[in-house]
Scaffold this motif. Structure first.
Motif, PDB file in Angstrom:
ATOM      1  N   UNK A   1      40.335  -1.429 -11.125  1.00  0.00           N
ATOM      2  CA  UNK A   1      41.390  -2.309 -10.607  1.00  0.00           C
ATOM      3  C   UNK A   1      41.838  -1.679  -9.349  1.00  0.00           C
TER       4      UNK A   1
ATOM      5  N   UNK B   1      41.656   2.673  -9.379  1.00  0.00           N
ATOM      6  CA  UNK B   1      42.080   2.969 -10.908  1.00  0.00           C
ATOM      7  C   UNK B   1      40.557   3.181 -11.400  1.00  0.00           C
TER       8      UNK B   1
ATOM      9  N   UNK C   1      39.876   4.786 -15.186  1.00  0.00           N
ATOM     10  CA  UNK C   1      40.608   5.438 -16.475  1.00  0.00           C
ATOM     11  C   UNK C   1      39.980   6.798 -16.846  1.00  0.00           C
TER      12      UNK C   1
ATOM     13  N   UNK D   1      41.612   8.928 -13.426  1.00  0.00           N
ATOM     14  CA  UNK D   1      42.911   8.247 -12.767  1.00  0.00           C
ATOM     15  C   UNK D   1      43.513   9.393 -11.914  1.00  0.00           C
ATOM     16  N   UNK D   2      44.076  10.361 -12.779  1.00  0.00           N
ATOM     17  CA  UNK D   2      45.129  11.329 -12.000  1.00  0.00           C
ATOM     18  C   UNK D   2      44.629  11.944 -10.842  1.00  0.00           C
ATOM     19  N   UNK D   3      43.481  12.612 -11.014  1.00  0.00           N
ATOM     20  CA  UNK D   3      42.732  13.288  -9.867  1.00  0.00           C
ATOM     21  C   UNK D   3      42.342  12.582  -8.639  1.00  0.00           C
TER      22      UNK D   3
ATOM     23  N   UNK E   1      43.600   9.361  -7.777  1.00  0.00           N
ATOM     24  CA  UNK E   1      44.320   8.331  -7.125  1.00  0.00           C
ATOM     25  C   UNK E   1      44.713   8.638  -5.884  1.00  0.00           C
TER      26      UNK E   1
ATOM     27  N   UNK F   1      49.329   8.007 -17.838  1.00  0.00           N
ATOM     28  CA  UNK F   1      49.136   8.533 -16.549  1.00  0.00           C
ATOM     29  C   UNK F   1      50.323   8.805 -15.680  1.00  0.00           C
TER      30      UNK F   1
ATOM     31  N   UNK G   1      50.801  12.358 -14.419  1.00  0.00           N
ATOM     32  CA  UNK G   1      50.808  12.691 -13.019  1.00  0.00           C
ATOM     33  C   UNK G   1      52.033  13.144 -12.596  1.00  0.00           C
TER      34      UNK G   1
ATOM     35  N   UNK H   1      50.717   3.442 -10.694  1.00  0.00           N
ATOM     36  CA  UNK H   1      49.653   3.061 -11.507  1.00  0.00           C
ATOM     37  C   UNK H   1      49.721   1.659 -11.849  1.00  0.00           C
ATOM     38  N   UNK H   2      48.682   0.803 -12.058  1.00  0.00           N
ATOM     39  CA  UNK H   2      48.399  -0.512 -12.315  1.00  0.00           C
ATOM     40  C   UNK H   2      48.777  -0.788 -13.673  1.00  0.00           C
TER      41      UNK H   2
END
Lengths: 395, 395
Positions: free
Chosen positions: A11, A25, A27, A30-32, A34, B358, B362, B385-386
Motif C-alpha cells: 500500500x 507498506x 507487512x 514494515x518497521x525497518x 518505512x 506496527x 515502531x 502507518x496506513x
DNA sequence: TAGAAAAATTATCGCGCGTAAAATTTATAT
DNA sequence: ATATAAATTTTACGCGCGATAATTTTTCTA
C-alpha cells in the motif's frame, strides 16, 4: 491511486502538500523499511525545565535549607508530614517553596524511609473497561491520600501476575490493592506475597489470603436478575463459560441454582467452550452454536457476565433472533456487571450493576487503615456490596 | 426476602451458611456502616518471603560480594550489563544468584545512575480498550528491552496530564512514550516536558513537539472507507463531534472532504454536540437527534471513529433503522479504528483498522534509539502507518 | 614464556535523604 | 517572671549503590 481490499499487502500512499509523508507498506518489514521525511528539528539542548522563578536551581534539601533558612531535619519532617511542624515554620517553608520549587528526590526518600508511599494497584485485565474504571477510581483515592499509586495489569496471564508481584516487592510498597486473575492465579505465590506485603484483595477473592477482601455480592446480583426475570416472564437459563476465569462466576452459578430451586423452578445451566479472557468472542461462538441449533429450553437467558452477554447479543443479531421484552421479541437476555458498554448493546442490556464507587472506596480505605495499622488488621474481613438492578431493553 | 427495583435504596441481604456476610446497604453511608463478619485471620508475622534456598538473607551488594566471591564493583558492572563481565565470572555470579536470590535495591540504583531504566507510558484514556491494548503492547516491548515501564492515563483531563508529567520528571525516566490528550492538552507544558525528558509522541501528534511521532495515517483510513462506500453504493456523509478531542479527527474530516471532492461528490459533514471522552454516548445522542428527525441526506454514514459508531448503531437499533449492506437495510455505516468491540456491534462494524502492532513496535523502537542516542535524534521524524480496511456487516 | 591487554580487586568518594541524640530556641502555663 | 514542655537546630551517622583511580590478577597473543 489504487485502493485494495483488506488483507492485501502493499500500500503506497502520499499525503498532504505541506508535511509529506511517504509510507511504503510491507507487512513483513514494515518497521525497518518505512521511510520518513522530517521537519526542522528545532530542539534546544537538554536542560530541566525551570520551575518557579528561582535564580539558582536547588539541587537537594541541603541547598533548600540554606535558601529557606530552615534546618534540613525540619524540612525532612515537613516533607514527610507537613502537619508535623509548627504552623509558623510550615508557612515559611511553603513560602520558600513558591520561590524555588524544590522537590525531594523520590529515590533517596524511598531508599531511606522505612515505609515508602508507594501503592501497587493490580488488575487482571486492563483492556476490560470495567477494570480500567475501577483502577482509575483507586488511583485517584490513593493520590488524594498522599500515596503514589502504580498501575499493573496481569492481562489474563499467570506469568505476568507473578512478574508483577516480583517487581512490586522491589518497590517496597506501603500496600497493594490486588485483584487476582482467579483460577489462573498461582495461589501459593500470592499467599507468599501477601505475607510479605500488606495487601487488600478486591473483585476476586482468594479465601484467607490478604488482609481483607472487598468485592461484590454475587448472590445479590443473580438473585435480583433471576427474581426479575421469573416475575416478569419465564425463568431463565444460565449462560456461562465451562471453565470460568474468575471465582465470581462459580458463585453466580451457585446462586442461580439456589434461587431457581427456592422459587420452585428447574435450573438449567448452559456451559460454553473457551479459554482465556476474550469473553465476548467466547460468548458469541457459544451462542451461535447454541442458538443456531434452535433448541433453546427457555425464552430467557441470564448471562454470567456482561461481556459474555455482549457476545451473545451479537450472535442473536446475526441469527435474526429478536431480543427484548416486547411481544415481537422471542428471547430475553439479562446479565451481570453493568459493563460500560452494556448500555450500547442492541438491545441495551438489562443487568445487575456493580457498586463501582463503593467497592473502590472501601478497598482504598481499608488499605489505608491497613497501612496505618502497621501492615496488619485485627482480623481478615470480607466486605461485599450488593448489586443494583438496571432495567434496559434486553429483558 | 424482598426484592426491589433499581434505584431504591435499602437492601438487606444474607448470604451462604458457611461464610456469612451481612451487608446493610445505605447509599448515603454505605462505607462506614457496612458490617462485616470475619474469618480466622491466620496471618503469620511479617517477614519477606525467602527466595532461593539461602540460609542468610543477603541485604546488599556488599554481602552478596562476600558470599559470591566477586568484588562489588564487578557485581555492579554485571547488574548494569551482564555482558560487560567475563563469561566465566558471569557464570559464577549467576550460580551464586541461584543460591541467594539477591537483587539490587532499585531505589539506590536509580538514585546513583545517571540514567534510570524507567520508561513512562502515557495514554489519554485508558478506559478505551484501544489504548489499553496499545499500552500493553508497549509495556511488553519495554520489558523485553530491559526497561521498567510505568503506565499512566490522563483520563481525558488536562489536569491529570499535567500531574503525570510532573510525577514523571521526578522519576527521571530514560524516556517517555506519550500519547497526548490532543485538544485538551496544554501544548506549551508538553513542549517544556519534551525538552527536559526524551519523549516519543504516538497516536496523537503535536507539531514539532517531542523527538519523534508515530501514528496512523488518517488519510489512509478515510480514503479507504470513502472509496469502498462510494464504489459499492452511495457516497457517505461524515459523522463526527463538533469539537473533537483529538487532532486525528480533524485530519479525518479533511481527508473525507478531499476524497469526496476528488471523486466528484458533494461532502456532507454532520457534527454532533458533546464534550469529553464519552464518545459512545455522544454518538448515540447525536444519532437519535439526527435520525429521529428522519432527514438523512445519504444512506451511508462514515463515522470519524468506532466509538461514535457504536453509539450511532445503538441509536439505529433503538429507532428500528436496519443497518447493513443487504437490501433490507436502509443505512450503511462504516467507521475508523477497528476498536476491540467493533466486531460485536449489531451489525458488526465495517471499519479501517489501526496497525496496532506496527505503531507500538515502531514507537518503542524509536524510543530505544532515542535513549541510546543520548536523548536526541538527528531529526524529528513522523511515521504514519496506513489502515487496513476490515469489511464486516454494517457496510 | 614474555609481554601486552583485559579484567578483577581494593580503596574511597559521592548521591540525597532519614534519623537519632544532644543542644538550643520557642511556646505555654503557673 | 519562671518553670516546663514542645519544637527546632546542630551534629553526626547510615542507607545501598555508582563511579573512579590505582593496583593486582588473569587471560590472550605471539
Amino acid at each position: 491511486m489504487n485502493f485494495r481490499r483488506a488483507g492485501e499487502a502493499a500500500f503506497v500512499y502520499v499525503s498532504f502538500p505541506n508535511k509529506v509523508l511517504i509510507i511504503q507498506f510491507d507487512f513483513l518489514r514494515a518497521i525497518r523499511n518505512c521511510k520518513k521525511v522530517t521537519e526542522d528539528g528545532s530542539n534546544s539542548p537538554l536542560g530541566w525545565g525551570s520551575g518557579a522563578m528561582s535564580k539558582t536551581q536547588i539541587k537537594n534539601m541541603e541547598e533548600f535549607a540554606v535558601v529557606s533558612g530552615i534546618s534540613r531535619p525540619t524540612l525532612s519532617k515537613y516533607f514527610n508530614d507537613p502537619a508535623s511542624v509548627r504552623v509558623s515554620t510550615r508557612a515559611r517553608i511553603e513560602a520558600a517553596l513558591e520561590q524555588h520549587d524544590y522537590r525531594p528526590n523520590i529515590f533517596a526518600v524511598n531508599q531511606n524511609r522505612k515505609l515508602t508511599k508507594n501503592i501497587g494497584i493490580v488488575v487482571p485485565y486492563l483492556a476490560d473497561p470495567f477494570f480500567a474504571e475501577i483502577a482509575r477510581n483507586l488511583e485517584e483515592r490513593c493520590i488524594q491520600a498522599g500515596y503514589r499509586p502504580t498501575l499493573y495489569s496481569s492481562h489474563g496471564e499467570q506469568k505476568l501476575e507473578l512478574e508483577i508481584m516480583d517487581s512490586l516487592r522491589g518497590l517496597r510498597p506501603a500496600g497493594v490493592l490486588f485483584a487476582p486473575l482467579g483460577r489462573a492465579s498461582d495461589r501459593s505465590e500470592i499467599e507468599k506475597f501477601c505475607k510479605a506485603v500488606p495487601t487488600v484483595l478486591f473483585d476476586s477473592n482468594l479465601d484467607g489470603i490478604g488482609e481483607a477482601f472487598i468485592g461484590s455480592d454475587n448472590f445479590s446480583f443473580v438473585s435480583q436478575t433471576v427474581e426479575y426475570l421469573t416475575r416478569t416472564g419465564e425463568p431463565p437459563s444460565f449462560f456461562e463459560m465451562k471453565t470460568p476465569a474468575n471465582p465470581n462466576a462459580n458463585k453466580r452459578r451457585i446462586a442461580y441454582i439456589q434461587m431457581m430451586e427456592r422459587l420452585g423452578f428447574e435450573p438449567n445451566v448452559i456451559k460454553v467452550e473457551g479459554q482465556g479472557w476474550a469473553f465476548e468472542e467466547i460468548g458469541r461462538q457459544g451462542a451461535l452454536k447454541l442458538l443456531g441449533a434452535g433448541n433453546l429450553p427457555t425464552n430467557a437467558i441470564l448471562c454470567s457476565n456482561d461481556r459474555l452477554a455482549i457476545g451473545l447479543l451479537s450472535a442473536c443479531y446475526q441469527l435474526g433472533i429478536r431480543v427484548g421484552r416486547d411481544k415481537s421479541a422471542s428471547l430475553r437476555v439479562a446479565s451481570n456487571d453493568d459493563h460500560p458498554f452494556s448500555r450500547f448493546t442492541c438491545p441495551s442490556l438489562t443487568t445487575a450493576a456493580h457498586d463501582y464507587e463503593n467497592v473502590s472506596n472501601k478497598s482504598a480505605e481499608t488499605l489505608f487503615q491497613l497501612i496505618e495499622g502497621g501492615g496488619h488488621l485485627p482480623e481478615r474481613t470480607e466486605t461485599l456490596f450488593p448489586a443494583r438492578l438496571v432495567l434496559r431493553d434486553s429483558a
